[in-house]
Design an enzyme around this catalytic site. Structure first.
Site, PDB file in Angstrom:
ATOM      1  CE  LYS A  82      -4.228  -2.328   2.139  1.00 13.85           C
ATOM      2  NZ  LYS A  82      -5.310  -2.589   3.315  1.00 13.85           N
TER       3      LYS A  82
ATOM      4  CE  LYS B 176      -7.859 -13.715  -0.700  1.00 12.50           C
ATOM      5  NZ  LYS B 176      -7.343 -13.678   1.135  1.00 12.50           N
TER       6      LYS B 176
ATOM      7  CE  LYS C 280     -14.015  -6.444   2.607  1.00  7.88           C
ATOM      8  NZ  LYS C 280     -14.542  -5.918   3.705  1.00  7.88           N
TER       9      LYS C 280
END
Length: 331
Positions: A115, A197, A200
């Site tokens: 991130k 993967k 969300k």
């Protein structure tokens, strides 16, 4: 003489819409194993604010997720369900753990590295320190097992190291947790890119994931657009990620072995595969969608369940935190 069940803790963030990967990789396993363990499940909303959130949306998503977990089959008579921010000991213990965790351990955490590389100008200290909050979530309840996917093992290793360090330096308090990893269906990949993967955080990609609240026609449309390959062979071959992902999803719902599933699709094309996967997903999620629609309208019932869960969690958490802070010399 009744044997005491081992305690399990797991949490899920209320960001984005809970999707098929969350359900098959985590929540379904929580539900299926409720009779085997003493279960503590938490909506970890304090983790969500490591990146900026709209307060009103976060609050709504938190209650929505609680309703969805109940709709998926979390039984308040068998499991404790609560909201993280309503038990202040989570953040209190996280501070104690932050004070004994080397910065090098935190800087190696994969999610922080990923991130911070993607958004180097908008990284806050909470993102760096949040693994300590995750450790506190687990250690606070002296959980023996933590259900996780393979990609989350790093966080459990940190919690284990932290527990052992505290126990060594201040005295035995914490249970050293162990990961509880599912094999089948533990890692559901994106429909648009089966090398990544299902996530969300990919809300900008409409065909990436299937939300549990998606209507049947939306589910069918997304699966029909799922990435496959040009070989036309339907087999559980991990080297052919798209077909393997669809077969994995199908197996999670039909509960047949791999040999039987491959025999079912022998000589058939990808069109048939996608239709049957869609049918299985639609029917498998139908009772969840129906129960969610009912629960989300029964706010009083939802709040009652969460209040009871908070009380149960608070009783354990306050005792553990009191013990930990006193060991460290805090009054």
């Amino acid at each position: 003489m009744q044997t005491q069940k081992a305690r399990v803790f797991s949490g899920i963030q209320p960001t984005g819409n809970i999707h098929l990967g969350n359900y098959l990789g985590a929540v379904k396993n929580w539900v299926d194993r409720q009779d085997s363990y003493e279960n503590i499940f938490c909506v970890v909303n304090s983790h969500a604010i490591t990146i900026p959130q709209d307060p009103k949306t976060l609050k709504e998503k938190t209650y929505d997720l609680c309703a969805m977990l109940l709709a998926c089959g979390i039984d308040p008579k068998k499991s404790t369900l609560f909201i993280q921010s309503q038990v202040q000991e989570h953040t209190s213990l996280a501070w104690l753990l932050t004070c004994i965790t080397p910065m090098g351990d935190l800087s190696r955490m994969t999610q922080f590295k990923d991130k911070s590389q993607k958004n180097p100008k908008s990284i806050f200290a909470g993102l760096f320190n949040y693994p300590n909050l995750m450790s506190a979530d687990i250690l606070l309840y002296k959980a023996k097992f933590v259900p996780v996917g393979e990609d989350q093992k790093q966080h459990i290793e940190l919690a284990r190291d932290t527990a052992m360090r505290f126990n060594r330096d201040y005295g035995e308090i914490f249970v050293v947790p162990e990961p509880l990893i599912m094999q089948e269906g533990a890692r559901i990949m994106g429909l648009d890119d089966p090398t990544k993967k299902m996530s969300k955080s990919s809300s900008d990609k409409p065909n990436h994931s299937i939300a549990l609240i998606d209507e049947p026609d939306v589910i069918l449309k997304k699966i029909k657009k799922a990435t496959t390959d040009s070989e036309g062979i339907i087999a559980f071959d991990k080297e052919r990620a798209g077909v393997f992902n669809l077969l994995t999803i199908y197996q999670c719902f039909c509960k047949q072995d791999k040999v039987s599933i491959e025999a079912e699709f022998s000589g058939k094309g990808y069109g048939i595969l996608k239709e049957r996967v869609a049918e299985a997903v639609i029917e498998g999620l139908r009772p969840i969608r129906e129960m969610y629609s009912k629960l989300i309208m029964e706010q009083d019932y939802l709040h009652k369940i969460l209040e009871e869960g908070t009380q149960n969690a608070q009783a354990i958490a306050s005792a553990t935190y009191k013990e930990a802070k006193e060991k460290m010399g805090l009054i």
